[in-house]
Scaffold this motif. Structure first.
Motif, short mmCIF file in Angstrom:
data_model
loop_
_atom_site.label_atom_id
_atom_site.label_comp_id
_atom_site.label_asym_id
_atom_site.label_seq_id
_atom_site.Cartn_x
_atom_site.Cartn_y
_atom_site.Cartn_z
N PRO A 228 0.82 -1.21 0.00
CA PRO A 228 0.00 0.00 0.00
C PRO A 228 0.86 1.26 0.00
O PRO A 228 1.84 1.35 0.73
CB PRO A 228 -0.80 -0.13 1.30
N GLY A 229 0.50 2.20 -0.84
CA GLY A 229 1.26 3.45 -0.95
C GLY A 229 2.24 3.47 -2.10
O GLY A 229 2.73 4.54 -2.49
N ASP A 230 2.55 2.31 -2.66
CA ASP A 230 3.48 2.26 -3.80
C ASP A 230 2.91 3.02 -4.99
O ASP A 230 1.70 2.98 -5.25
CB ASP A 230 3.74 0.81 -4.23
N ILE A 231 3.80 3.67 -5.73
CA ILE A 231 3.43 4.31 -7.00
C ILE A 231 3.93 3.41 -8.12
O ILE A 231 5.10 3.04 -8.14
CB ILE A 231 4.05 5.72 -7.13
N ILE A 232 3.02 3.04 -9.02
CA ILE A 232 3.38 2.10 -10.08
C ILE A 232 3.08 2.68 -11.45
O ILE A 232 2.25 3.58 -11.60
CB ILE A 232 2.63 0.76 -9.93
N LEU A 233 3.80 2.16 -12.45
CA LEU A 233 3.45 2.38 -13.85
C LEU A 233 2.78 1.11 -14.33
O LEU A 233 3.26 0.00 -14.07
CB LEU A 233 4.71 2.66 -14.69
N ALA A 234 1.66 1.25 -15.03
CA ALA A 234 0.92 0.07 -15.49
C ALA A 234 0.24 0.38 -16.82
O ALA A 234 0.09 1.54 -17.21
CB ALA A 234 -0.12 -0.34 -14.45
N ARG A 235 -0.16 -0.69 -17.51
CA ARG A 235 -0.88 -0.54 -18.78
C ARG A 235 -2.35 -0.91 -18.55
O ARG A 235 -2.66 -1.87 -17.85
CB ARG A 235 -0.28 -1.43 -19.87
N GLU B 86 9.24 -2.56 -18.32
CA GLU B 86 9.25 -1.14 -17.96
C GLU B 86 8.14 -0.77 -16.99
O GLU B 86 8.05 0.40 -16.57
CB GLU B 86 9.13 -0.28 -19.23
N LEU B 87 7.30 -1.72 -16.62
CA LEU B 87 6.17 -1.44 -15.75
C LEU B 87 6.36 -2.06 -14.37
O LEU B 87 7.03 -3.08 -14.24
CB LEU B 87 4.87 -1.95 -16.38
N GLY B 88 5.77 -1.45 -13.36
CA GLY B 88 5.89 -1.94 -11.99
C GLY B 88 6.08 -0.78 -11.03
O GLY B 88 5.70 0.36 -11.31
N VAL B 89 6.69 -1.06 -9.90
CA VAL B 89 6.87 -0.05 -8.85
C VAL B 89 7.96 0.94 -9.25
O VAL B 89 9.07 0.55 -9.60
CB VAL B 89 7.23 -0.71 -7.51
N VAL B 90 7.65 2.23 -9.15
CA VAL B 90 8.65 3.27 -9.42
C VAL B 90 8.98 4.06 -8.15
O VAL B 90 10.07 4.61 -8.04
CB VAL B 90 8.20 4.23 -10.54
N ILE B 91 8.03 4.14 -7.22
CA ILE B 91 8.28 4.82 -5.94
C ILE B 91 7.69 3.99 -4.82
O ILE B 91 6.53 3.59 -4.88
CB ILE B 91 7.65 6.23 -5.90
N SER B 92 8.50 3.70 -3.81
CA SER B 92 8.04 2.96 -2.64
C SER B 92 8.80 3.48 -1.42
O SER B 92 10.01 3.70 -1.49
CB SER B 92 8.30 1.45 -2.81
N HIS B 93 8.08 3.70 -0.33
CA HIS B 93 8.70 4.23 0.88
C HIS B 93 8.94 3.12 1.89
O HIS B 93 8.13 2.20 2.04
CB HIS B 93 7.84 5.32 1.50
N VAL C 263 18.37 4.35 4.56
CA VAL C 263 18.64 4.74 5.94
C VAL C 263 19.06 3.54 6.79
O VAL C 263 20.12 3.52 7.40
CB VAL C 263 17.41 5.43 6.58
N ASN C 264 18.19 2.50 6.83
CA ASN C 264 18.52 1.33 7.64
C ASN C 264 18.89 0.10 6.81
O ASN C 264 19.12 -0.98 7.36
CB ASN C 264 17.36 0.98 8.58
N PHE C 265 18.92 0.26 5.48
CA PHE C 265 19.34 -0.77 4.54
C PHE C 265 18.45 -2.02 4.53
O PHE C 265 18.86 -3.08 4.08
CB PHE C 265 20.81 -1.18 4.80
N THR C 266 17.24 -1.88 5.05
CA THR C 266 16.28 -2.97 4.99
C THR C 266 15.85 -3.19 3.54
O THR C 266 15.59 -2.23 2.81
CB THR C 266 15.04 -2.66 5.84
N LYS C 267 15.76 -4.45 3.12
CA LYS C 267 15.37 -4.79 1.76
C LYS C 267 13.92 -5.28 1.73
O LYS C 267 13.48 -5.97 2.64
CB LYS C 267 16.29 -5.88 1.18
N LYS C 268 13.20 -4.88 0.69
CA LYS C 268 11.82 -5.31 0.50
C LYS C 268 11.63 -5.82 -0.92
O LYS C 268 12.19 -5.27 -1.87
CB LYS C 268 10.85 -4.14 0.74
N LEU C 269 10.85 -6.89 -1.05
CA LEU C 269 10.56 -7.43 -2.37
C LEU C 269 9.53 -6.56 -3.09
O LEU C 269 8.54 -6.13 -2.49
CB LEU C 269 10.04 -8.87 -2.24
N ARG C 270 9.77 -6.32 -4.37
CA ARG C 270 8.86 -5.53 -5.19
C ARG C 270 8.96 -5.99 -6.65
O ARG C 270 9.97 -6.56 -7.06
CB ARG C 270 9.22 -4.04 -5.15
#
Length: 210
Positions: free
Chosen positions: A126-133, A151-158, A177-184
């Protein structure tokens, strides 16, 4: 950021500038953890009152278009479920909408291959900004989206720290900041001025998309 005649277009969630005593959030923006973010898609405006710069985002134009099959849209993820996620379309191409359109992104439309192995919770949040068709319309009340292109998918995620994450592969993003990794499901779009290695693809300078 200062007043300028240059037209700067932004999307929801984009960092505009650092918040300070002389730079404050105005209409169409919000302040969080020392930074001013865009809360809607549009054109960045800076209005100076006394010694204070008020950062605002204004819609590009009044609503005059609707999504059509084949359009590339910018959308915000609202709810993520096991087999789909609910979104709202914010932009059609480079046209910012004054009101969003409801959309759904189904599990089978996330990737072009291995569709049965896609996990929505490991692709979006939730909150992710995506490019989609936009897909052909099946429901008159809701648009259907697809991210089944490189070229489509998540472009901005906090991250949980409240800062934009940096893509480190086509399936992961990392908090600076804390180097935590998240799958996207990361869109293959390299942000300007960021040099990163993604698997076998090394970016050392800005290159045009192919």
């Amino acid at each position: 950021m200062s007043s300028t005649n240059e037209r700067i277009i932004c999307v929801p969630g984009q960092v505009l500038c650092a918040s300070s005593n002389d730079h404050v959030a105005g209409q169409g923006t919000f302040e969080r953890m020392g930074y001013i973010y865009a809360s809607l898609a549009g054109v960045v405006k800076v209005e100076k009152k006394l010694e204070i710069n008020i950062v605002q985002v204004q819609s590009l134009k009044e609503q005059s278009t609707v999504p059509s099959p084949g359009d590339i849209v910018t959308a915000r993820v609202l709810i993520v479920k096991s087999r789909q996620c609910m979104c709202e379309i914010k932009c059609i191409g480079d046209i910012a909408l004054t009101r969003p359109f409801r959309a759904v992104l189904r599990q089978e439309d996330v990737r072009a291959t291995e569709k049965d192995r896609v996990k929505m919770y490991e692709s979006f949040a939730p909150g992710d900004i995506i490019l989609a068709r936009v897909l052909p319309i099946m429901d008159v009340h809701t648009y259907q989206l697809s991210t089944a292109e490189n070229e489509l998918g998540v472009v901005i995620s906090h991250s949980e720290a409240g800062v934009p994450m940096v893509p480190i592969s086509w399936t992961e993003m990392q908090c600076p900041v804390n180097f935590t990794k998240k799958l996207r499901k990361v869109a293959k779009v390299i942000p300007e001025n960021i040099d990163i290695d993604m698997e076998d693809n090394t970016e050392t300078e800005k290159k045009p998309s192919t």
